[in-house]
Design an enzyme around this catalytic site. Sequence first.
Site, PDB file in Angstrom:
ATOM      1  N   LYS A  62    -165.629  68.910  84.417  1.00 22.64           N
ATOM      2  CA  LYS A  62    -165.313  67.656  83.710  1.00 22.64           C
ATOM      3  C   LYS A  62    -166.342  66.575  84.042  1.00 22.64           C
ATOM      4  O   LYS A  62    -166.750  65.807  83.187  1.00 22.64           O
ATOM      5  CB  LYS A  62    -163.898  67.167  84.089  1.00 22.64           C
ATOM      6  CG  LYS A  62    -162.792  68.098  83.606  1.00 22.64           C
ATOM      7  CD  LYS A  62    -161.455  67.393  83.450  1.00 22.64           C
ATOM      8  CE  LYS A  62    -160.553  67.493  84.635  1.00 22.64           C
ATOM      9  NZ  LYS A  62    -159.149  67.112  84.320  1.00 22.64           N
ATOM     10  N   ALA A  92    -148.509  63.488  73.803  1.00 27.69           N
ATOM     11  CA  ALA A  92    -149.200  64.759  73.597  1.00 27.69           C
ATOM     12  C   ALA A  92    -149.510  65.002  72.115  1.00 27.69           C
ATOM     13  O   ALA A  92    -150.387  65.767  71.764  1.00 27.69           O
ATOM     14  CB  ALA A  92    -148.365  65.893  74.161  1.00 27.69           C
ATOM     15  N   THR A  98    -150.861  54.936  78.466  1.00 24.08           N
ATOM     16  CA  THR A  98    -150.714  56.378  78.244  1.00 24.08           C
ATOM     17  C   THR A  98    -150.635  56.697  76.754  1.00 24.08           C
ATOM     18  O   THR A  98    -150.427  55.826  75.899  1.00 24.08           O
ATOM     19  CB  THR A  98    -149.470  56.951  78.941  1.00 24.08           C
ATOM     20  OG1 THR A  98    -148.316  56.381  78.336  1.00 24.08           O
ATOM     21  CG2 THR A  98    -149.473  56.661  80.424  1.00 24.08           C
ATOM     22  N   GLN A 115    -135.618  59.405  89.080  1.00 22.37           N
ATOM     23  CA  GLN A 115    -137.067  59.333  88.836  1.00 22.37           C
ATOM     24  C   GLN A 115    -137.803  60.335  89.741  1.00 22.37           C
ATOM     25  O   GLN A 115    -138.662  61.071  89.288  1.00 22.37           O
ATOM     26  CB  GLN A 115    -137.510  57.902  89.131  1.00 22.37           C
ATOM     27  CG  GLN A 115    -138.991  57.627  89.002  1.00 22.37           C
ATOM     28  CD  GLN A 115    -139.350  56.282  89.664  1.00 22.37           C
ATOM     29  OE1 GLN A 115    -138.523  55.653  90.326  1.00 22.37           O
ATOM     30  NE2 GLN A 115    -140.573  55.841  89.468  1.00 22.37           N
ATOM     31  N   GLN A 169    -153.395  62.324  90.076  1.00 21.89           N
ATOM     32  CA  GLN A 169    -151.949  62.513  89.933  1.00 21.89           C
ATOM     33  C   GLN A 169    -151.266  61.850  91.128  1.00 21.89           C
ATOM     34  O   GLN A 169    -151.877  61.716  92.196  1.00 21.89           O
ATOM     35  CB  GLN A 169    -151.664  64.024  89.920  1.00 21.89           C
ATOM     36  CG  GLN A 169    -150.227  64.425  89.756  1.00 21.89           C
ATOM     37  CD  GLN A 169    -149.645  63.908  88.449  1.00 21.89           C
ATOM     38  OE1 GLN A 169    -149.308  62.729  88.365  1.00 21.89           O
ATOM     39  NE2 GLN A 169    -149.537  64.763  87.459  1.00 21.89           N
ATOM     40  N   GLY A 172    -153.648  67.015  77.984  1.00 21.96           N
ATOM     41  CA  GLY A 172    -152.248  66.808  77.588  1.00 21.96           C
ATOM     42  C   GLY A 172    -151.401  67.984  78.025  1.00 21.96           C
ATOM     43  O   GLY A 172    -151.906  69.101  78.208  1.00 21.96           O
ATOM     44  N   GLU A 219    -150.955  51.418  85.492  1.00 25.50           N
ATOM     45  CA  GLU A 219    -150.732  52.261  84.308  1.00 25.50           C
ATOM     46  C   GLU A 219    -149.420  51.852  83.652  1.00 25.50           C
ATOM     47  O   GLU A 219    -148.421  51.637  84.342  1.00 25.50           O
ATOM     48  CB  GLU A 219    -150.686  53.734  84.723  1.00 25.50           C
ATOM     49  CG  GLU A 219    -150.456  54.655  83.531  1.00 25.50           C
ATOM     50  CD  GLU A 219    -150.601  56.123  83.889  1.00 25.50           C
ATOM     51  OE1 GLU A 219    -151.643  56.503  84.451  1.00 25.50           O
ATOM     52  OE2 GLU A 219    -149.656  56.873  83.615  1.00 25.50           O
TER      53      GLU A 219
HETATM   54  P1  FAD Z   1    -157.571  70.021  82.129  1.00 28.63           P
HETATM   55  O1  FAD Z   1    -158.636  69.346  82.890  1.00 28.63           O
HETATM   56  O2  FAD Z   1    -157.981  70.717  80.868  1.00 28.63           O
HETATM   57  O3  FAD Z   1    -156.859  71.040  83.122  1.00 28.63           O
HETATM   58  C1  FAD Z   1    -155.638  71.695  82.795  1.00 28.63           C
HETATM   59  C2  FAD Z   1    -155.614  73.053  83.492  1.00 28.63           C
HETATM   60  O4  FAD Z   1    -156.624  73.896  82.926  1.00 28.63           O
HETATM   61  C3  FAD Z   1    -155.909  73.006  84.989  1.00 28.63           C
HETATM   62  O5  FAD Z   1    -155.156  74.013  85.611  1.00 28.63           O
HETATM   63  C4  FAD Z   1    -157.396  73.295  85.075  1.00 28.63           C
HETATM   64  O6  FAD Z   1    -157.780  73.853  86.318  1.00 28.63           O
HETATM   65  C5  FAD Z   1    -157.571  74.298  83.935  1.00 28.63           C
HETATM   66  N1  FAD Z   1    -158.891  74.208  83.318  1.00 28.63           N
HETATM   67  C6  FAD Z   1    -159.628  73.093  83.086  1.00 28.63           C
HETATM   68  N2  FAD Z   1    -160.806  73.432  82.514  1.00 28.63           N
HETATM   69  C7  FAD Z   1    -160.799  74.785  82.374  1.00 28.63           C
HETATM   70  C8  FAD Z   1    -161.732  75.721  81.835  1.00 28.63           C
HETATM   71  N3  FAD Z   1    -162.910  75.316  81.348  1.00 28.63           N
HETATM   72  N4  FAD Z   1    -161.398  77.035  81.833  1.00 28.63           N
HETATM   73  C9  FAD Z   1    -160.193  77.459  82.340  1.00 28.63           C
HETATM   74  N5  FAD Z   1    -159.276  76.611  82.852  1.00 28.63           N
HETATM   75  C10 FAD Z   1    -159.579  75.295  82.877  1.00 28.63           C
HETATM   76  N6  FAD Z   1    -150.511  63.396  79.715  1.00 28.63           N
HETATM   77  C11 FAD Z   1    -150.255  62.867  78.489  1.00 28.63           C
HETATM   78  O7  FAD Z   1    -149.759  63.572  77.601  1.00 28.63           O
HETATM   79  N7  FAD Z   1    -150.529  61.559  78.224  1.00 28.63           N
HETATM   80  C12 FAD Z   1    -151.101  60.735  79.139  1.00 28.63           C
HETATM   81  O8  FAD Z   1    -151.347  59.552  78.850  1.00 28.63           O
HETATM   82  C13 FAD Z   1    -151.380  61.255  80.447  1.00 28.63           C
HETATM   83  N8  FAD Z   1    -151.955  60.495  81.399  1.00 28.63           N
HETATM   84  C14 FAD Z   1    -152.282  61.047  82.626  1.00 28.63           C
HETATM   85  C15 FAD Z   1    -152.927  60.258  83.587  1.00 28.63           C
HETATM   86  C16 FAD Z   1    -153.289  60.785  84.822  1.00 28.63           C
HETATM   87  C17 FAD Z   1    -154.002  59.911  85.834  1.00 28.63           C
HETATM   88  C18 FAD Z   1    -152.981  62.147  85.125  1.00 28.63           C
HETATM   89  C19 FAD Z   1    -153.344  62.736  86.459  1.00 28.63           C
HETATM   90  C20 FAD Z   1    -152.338  62.938  84.168  1.00 28.63           C
HETATM   91  C21 FAD Z   1    -151.994  62.415  82.907  1.00 28.63           C
HETATM   92  N9  FAD Z   1    -151.360  63.173  81.925  1.00 28.63           N
HETATM   93  C22 FAD Z   1    -151.073  62.636  80.687  1.00 28.63           C
HETATM   94  C23 FAD Z   1    -150.947  64.554  82.212  1.00 28.63           C
HETATM   95  C24 FAD Z   1    -152.029  65.599  81.788  1.00 28.63           C
HETATM   96  O9  FAD Z   1    -152.203  65.553  80.394  1.00 28.63           O
HETATM   97  C25 FAD Z   1    -151.494  66.968  82.232  1.00 28.63           C
HETATM   98  O10 FAD Z   1    -151.496  67.062  83.624  1.00 28.63           O
HETATM   99  C26 FAD Z   1    -152.170  68.172  81.579  1.00 28.63           C
HETATM  100  O11 FAD Z   1    -151.347  69.310  81.850  1.00 28.63           O
HETATM  101  C27 FAD Z   1    -153.562  68.475  82.082  1.00 28.63           C
HETATM  102  O12 FAD Z   1    -154.466  67.556  81.625  1.00 28.63           O
HETATM  103  P2  FAD Z   1    -155.990  67.556  82.159  1.00 28.63           P
HETATM  104  O13 FAD Z   1    -156.720  66.576  81.369  1.00 28.63           O
HETATM  105  O14 FAD Z   1    -156.030  67.454  83.628  1.00 28.63           O
HETATM  106  O15 FAD Z   1    -156.394  69.053  81.718  1.00 28.63           O
END
Ligand code: FAD
Length: 286
Positions: A164, A51, A48, A211, A175, A109, A17
């Site tokens: 998802k 947001a 990446t 970090q 993560q 995000g 990444e």
């Molecule tokens: P979601 O899957 O939507 O989950 C977020 C929260 O909402 C969780 O607590 C989940 O349990 C809950 N949730 C999910 N679906 C529902 C539902 N239907 N109803 C109620 N609650 C729900 N961030 C960036 O800004 N840019 C990046 O490029 C980036 N890359 C990443 C790469 C990886 C491999 C990882 C692990 C994370 C990355 N992130 C990035 C961080 C990520 O955007 C954050 O962790 C964000 O807070 C959650 O994103 P998600 O897609 O997991 O969200």
Amino acid sequence: MKLSEMHKQKKSVLSFEIFPPKKDHELKNIDKTLEILCELNPDFISVTFGAGGSANHNQTIELAKKIKETYHVEPVVHLTCLCYDRGQIDAFSKELEAEGIQNILALRGDRNPDIPEKDDFAHASDLIQYLKTKGDFCIAAACYPECHPESDSRVDEMRHLKGKVDAGASLLLSQLFFDNNYFYRFVEDCRIAGIDVPVTPGIMPVINASQIKRMVTLCGASLPPRFEKIIHRFETNKEALFDAGMSYALSQVIDLLANDVDGVHLYTMNNPAVARKICEGIRNII
Ligand code: FAD
């Protein structure tokens, strides 16, 4: 090639990444970084995405294009949705399709009080479902071996993760974590929940003390005592911490591969030396 195909062809998929550099001088060095990363033969490199803010998405797509066209490595574009509306996501997906980019890591995000949220996509599953109607993309999603910091319970988290996959995610990228046991338990929970797509562990070699503090605050990864001791002992000696951090990450990767994980996703922090050390350490293993 789609990541789903890659996983059918290979036992353990190796990926890196990177992030689009913010500073001009770092952007100038990105070719050198990519050159070294691509020489290491990763199966894909993911880029990446911020947001919010339009300049950022341009850089993500530009870098992905470079990875594909100049270095002939498969790119994966991260795409966040919380601060975008359907029209903007349509425009991104059209651009990706036009560039022949087939793989998207679909994310919600992180919330940022400085960037207003839009109403169209509340969760990553909404984005995944929407992207599936927009093109022939292979969609990956994020997962959290130690739970997402906003989750109230592991059960809810699993339910949402299954949502998802049901919406169309073909694989999960995790993560970062420092204790492999969390990952093994998490994969078991996924299988019990009927999540049968590849689940790839995300590993970040920690090479400086600031970090680690930032990462732990951001993602809530717990620090095993053995790792904490290493950080504490070597945090004031840059070279020693590099050696110790790399060695810890390498032992994590080897243990994961010995346990037949679906792949390894390295958070390189745009530092090719880190990726090179790990690859050298597993040359005869992967
Ligand atoms: P979601 O899957 O939507 O989950 C977020 C929260 O909402 C969780 O607590 C989940 O349990 C809950 N949730 C999910 N679906 C529902 C539902 N239907 N109803 C109620 N609650 C729900 N961030 C960036 O800004 N840019 C990046 O490029 C980036 N890359 C990443 C790469 C990886 C491999 C990882 C692990 C994370 C990355 N992130 C990035 C961080 C990520 O955007 C954050 O962790 C964000 O807070 C959650 O994103 P998600 O897609 O997991 O969200």
